[in-house]
Scaffold this motif. Structure first.
Motif, short mmCIF file in Angstrom:
data_model
loop_
_atom_site.label_atom_id
_atom_site.label_comp_id
_atom_site.label_asym_id
_atom_site.label_seq_id
_atom_site.Cartn_x
_atom_site.Cartn_y
_atom_site.Cartn_z
N ALA A 2 0.80 -1.23 0.00
CA ALA A 2 0.00 0.00 0.00
C ALA A 2 0.83 1.28 0.00
CB ALA A 2 -0.97 -0.01 1.18
N PRO A 3 2.00 1.34 0.66
CA PRO A 3 2.78 2.58 0.63
C PRO A 3 3.14 3.07 -0.78
CG PRO A 3 3.56 1.19 2.41
CD PRO A 3 2.58 0.38 1.61
N ARG A 4 3.20 2.16 -1.74
CA ARG A 4 3.45 2.57 -3.13
C ARG A 4 2.16 2.68 -3.93
NH1 ARG A 4 7.80 2.82 -5.89
NH2 ARG A 4 6.93 1.75 -7.72
N LYS A 5 1.04 2.76 -3.20
CA LYS A 5 -0.27 2.86 -3.83
C LYS A 5 -0.58 1.65 -4.71
CE LYS A 5 -0.94 6.83 -1.91
NZ LYS A 5 -1.84 6.94 -0.74
N CYS A 6 0.11 0.54 -4.45
CA CYS A 6 -0.19 -0.71 -5.15
C CYS A 6 -1.31 -1.44 -4.42
CB CYS A 6 1.05 -1.60 -5.23
SG CYS A 6 2.37 -0.95 -6.28
N ARG A 7 -2.05 -2.24 -5.16
CA ARG A 7 -3.21 -2.92 -4.59
C ARG A 7 -3.13 -4.42 -4.85
NH1 ARG A 7 -7.60 -1.92 -7.33
NH2 ARG A 7 -6.62 -1.03 -9.19
N ALA A 8 -3.77 -5.20 -3.99
CA ALA A 8 -3.85 -6.65 -4.16
C ALA A 8 -5.25 -7.11 -3.77
CB ALA A 8 -2.80 -7.36 -3.31
N ASN A 9 -5.88 -7.85 -4.66
CA ASN A 9 -7.21 -8.38 -4.41
C ASN A 9 -7.29 -9.81 -4.95
OD1 ASN A 9 -8.92 -5.97 -3.40
ND2 ASN A 9 -7.86 -5.14 -5.21
N ALA A 10 -8.26 -10.55 -4.43
CA ALA A 10 -8.50 -11.92 -4.90
C ALA A 10 -9.88 -12.02 -5.53
CB ALA A 10 -8.39 -12.90 -3.73
N ILE A 11 -10.02 -12.95 -6.43
CA ILE A 11 -11.32 -13.27 -7.02
C ILE A 11 -11.66 -14.70 -6.62
CG2 ILE A 11 -12.62 -13.64 -9.15
CD1 ILE A 11 -10.99 -11.47 -10.45
N CYS A 12 -12.91 -14.90 -6.21
CA CYS A 12 -13.37 -16.22 -5.78
C CYS A 12 -14.47 -16.71 -6.72
CB CYS A 12 -13.88 -16.16 -4.34
SG CYS A 12 -12.64 -15.68 -3.13
N PRO A 13 -14.11 -17.39 -7.79
CA PRO A 13 -15.13 -17.94 -8.68
C PRO A 13 -15.69 -19.25 -8.13
CG PRO A 13 -12.99 -17.66 -9.79
CD PRO A 13 -12.76 -17.63 -8.31
N ALA A 14 -16.93 -19.52 -8.50
CA ALA A 14 -17.47 -20.87 -8.31
C ALA A 14 -17.13 -21.65 -9.58
CB ALA A 14 -18.96 -20.80 -8.04
N LEU A 15 -17.89 -22.68 -9.90
CA LEU A 15 -17.52 -23.51 -11.03
C LEU A 15 -17.67 -22.76 -12.35
CD1 LEU A 15 -18.08 -27.25 -11.45
CD2 LEU A 15 -18.39 -25.75 -13.42
N LEU B 227 -10.73 -5.02 -11.50
CA LEU B 227 -9.79 -4.86 -10.39
C LEU B 227 -8.43 -4.35 -10.85
CD1 LEU B 227 -10.64 -8.06 -8.29
CD2 LEU B 227 -11.17 -5.68 -7.72
N LEU B 228 -8.08 -4.56 -12.11
CA LEU B 228 -6.82 -4.06 -12.65
C LEU B 228 -6.94 -2.64 -13.18
CD1 LEU B 228 -5.78 -7.32 -14.52
CD2 LEU B 228 -4.53 -6.30 -12.61
N SER B 229 -8.16 -2.18 -13.35
CA SER B 229 -8.38 -0.84 -13.91
C SER B 229 -8.39 0.22 -12.82
CB SER B 229 -9.71 -0.81 -14.67
OG SER B 229 -10.80 -0.77 -13.76
N ASP B 230 -8.33 1.49 -13.24
CA ASP B 230 -8.37 2.60 -12.29
C ASP B 230 -9.76 2.78 -11.69
OD1 ASP B 230 -5.71 3.06 -12.78
OD2 ASP B 230 -6.06 4.68 -14.22
N ALA B 231 -10.76 2.09 -12.25
CA ALA B 231 -12.11 2.18 -11.69
C ALA B 231 -12.18 1.57 -10.30
CB ALA B 231 -13.11 1.49 -12.62
N SER B 232 -11.22 0.71 -9.96
CA SER B 232 -11.21 0.04 -8.65
C SER B 232 -10.08 0.59 -7.76
CB SER B 232 -11.03 -1.47 -8.83
OG SER B 232 -9.80 -1.77 -9.45
N ILE B 233 -9.68 1.82 -8.01
CA ILE B 233 -8.48 2.37 -7.38
C ILE B 233 -8.56 2.43 -5.85
CG2 ILE B 233 -9.14 4.81 -7.40
CD1 ILE B 233 -6.25 5.32 -8.56
N TRP B 234 -9.77 2.36 -5.28
CA TRP B 234 -9.93 2.43 -3.82
C TRP B 234 -10.28 1.06 -3.24
CZ3 TRP B 234 -13.79 4.53 0.12
CH2 TRP B 234 -13.12 5.12 1.20
N ILE B 235 -9.99 0.01 -3.98
CA ILE B 235 -10.31 -1.35 -3.53
C ILE B 235 -9.01 -2.13 -3.40
CG2 ILE B 235 -11.52 -3.50 -4.06
CD1 ILE B 235 -13.47 -1.89 -5.76
N THR B 236 -8.74 -2.63 -2.19
CA THR B 236 -7.56 -3.46 -1.98
C THR B 236 -7.77 -4.35 -0.76
OG1 THR B 236 -5.13 -3.46 -1.89
CG2 THR B 236 -6.26 -1.87 -0.48
N GLY B 237 -7.10 -5.49 -0.74
CA GLY B 237 -7.18 -6.39 0.40
C GLY B 237 -8.49 -7.11 0.54
#
Length: 249
Positions: free
Chosen positions: A172-185, A226-236
Motif C-alpha cells: 500500500a505505501p506505493r499505492k499498489c493494490r492486491a485483491n483476490a477473485i473467488c469464482p465458483a464452477l 480490479l486491474l483498472s483505475d475504476a477500482s483504485i480504492w479497492i484493496t485487500g
C-alpha cells in the motif's frame, strides 16, 4: 471504453496460466481493453497459438514452470515493469483425503498457493511493479464453501485469500493494490472433462446456481475491473463471482 477509468490502455499486465481457461480469456479481454499483455505458461507452442489466435503481434511470451524455483526467478527477471498482474495459473482435482497421496497434496498446494507467493516475492525483489500497480489472485468459493473430496484444493485457495490481505498492507505505501477473485464452477477445459463424465451429477449441481455455471469471460471481466483505475480504492478484499451460489446458501 478506452477513455474511461475501466480502460486498461497503456497498462502492462502479466498473466500466468495464459494458455487456457480463465487465463486465456483474461489475455483476450485485457488486450481488447488496451493493455500490453505479457503471457506466461508452461508451453511455448500453446503460448504462440494463443498469441496468434488473439492477434497479439509481438507481445512478450514467457515460458515458465511455476513448480520450478529457477523458472520463477527467470520469469520475474524477463518480465517488463508491470502495472498489473493476474495470477491465473492453478490446478484442481477431486479426491477424498484418505485416498490422496503425498505427491497430489504437495502439488496442489504448491501450484495453487506456494508458487504464487514465491513469484510475487521475485517480482517485488526485482522491483517489477510500477507505482499504483494492481495485483489479482485467483482464489475460489471453495475457500469458504468447501465440499467433500477437495480439502487440499480448498486449503490452497483459502490461503490465497489470507496472503492477498497481508500483501495488500505491504504494498500500500506505493499505492499498489492486491485483491483476490473467488469464482465458483466455471466451464473451462479443466472442468468440462469432469462435467462431461458425470452429466446427470452436473445437471443437479448446476441447479444450485441461480445464474447457472460460469464462463471464463465472467471472471476475466471481474479481473479487468480490479486491474483498472475504476477500482483504485479497492484493496485487500475478495470478490465473489459465483452466479449466486453462495448468496443462495
Amino acid at each position: 471504453m478506452q477513455g474511461s477509468q475501466f480502460s486498461l490502455k497503456g497498462k502492462t499486465i502479466l498473466i500466468t496460466g495464459a494458455t487456457s481457461g480463465i487465463g486465456k480469456e483474461c489475455a483476450r479481454i485485457f488486450a481488447e481493453l488496451g493493455a500490453n499483455v505479457v503471457l506466461s505458461g508452461r508451453s511455448e507452442e500453446k503460448l504462440k497459438a494463443v498469441a496468434n489466435e488473439l492477434c497479439l503481434g509481438n507481445r512478450p511470451l514467457i515460458c515458465a514452470d511455476l513448480s520450478d524455483e529457477n523458472s520463477l526467478a527467470t520469469l520475474a527477471c524477463e518480465t517488463p515493469p508491470l502495472d498489473g498482474f493476474a495470477a491465473c495459473a492453478g490446478i484442481h482435482y477431486s479426491s477424498l483425503l484418505k485416498f490422496s497421496d503425498e505427491n497430489e497434496i504437495e502439488k496442489i498446494i504448491s501450484l495453487n498457493c506456494t508458487a504464487q507467493i514465491k513469484l510475487t516475492r521475485h517480482l517485488l525483489r526485482n522491483k517489477k511493479f510500477n507505482k499504483g500497480a494492481s495485483l489479482v489472485f485467483m482464489s475460489s468459493t471453495s475457500a469458504f464453501l468447501p465440499q467433500p473430496a477437495i480439502s487440499a484444493y480448498s486449503a490452497s485457495k483459502a490461503a490465497m485469500i489470507a496472503f492477498t490481505k497481508a500483501l495488500s498492507a505491504e504494498i500500500a505505501p506505493r499505492k499498489c493494490r492486491a485483491n483476490a477473485i473467488c469464482p465458483a464452477l466455471v466451464k473451462t477445459p479443466m472442468t468440462e472433462s469432469f462435467l462431461n463424465q458425470n452429466p446427470e451429477l452436473a445437471k443437479i449441481d448446476e441447479a444450485k446456481y441461480p445464474l447457472g455455471y460460469g464462463k471464463p469471460e465472467y471472471v476475466a471481466n471481474a479481473a479487468a475491473f480490479l486491474l483498472s483505475d475504476a477500482s483504485i480504492w479497492i484493496t485487500g478484499t475478495s470478490l465473489t463471482v459465483d452466479g449466486g451460489l453462495t448468496g443462495s446458501k
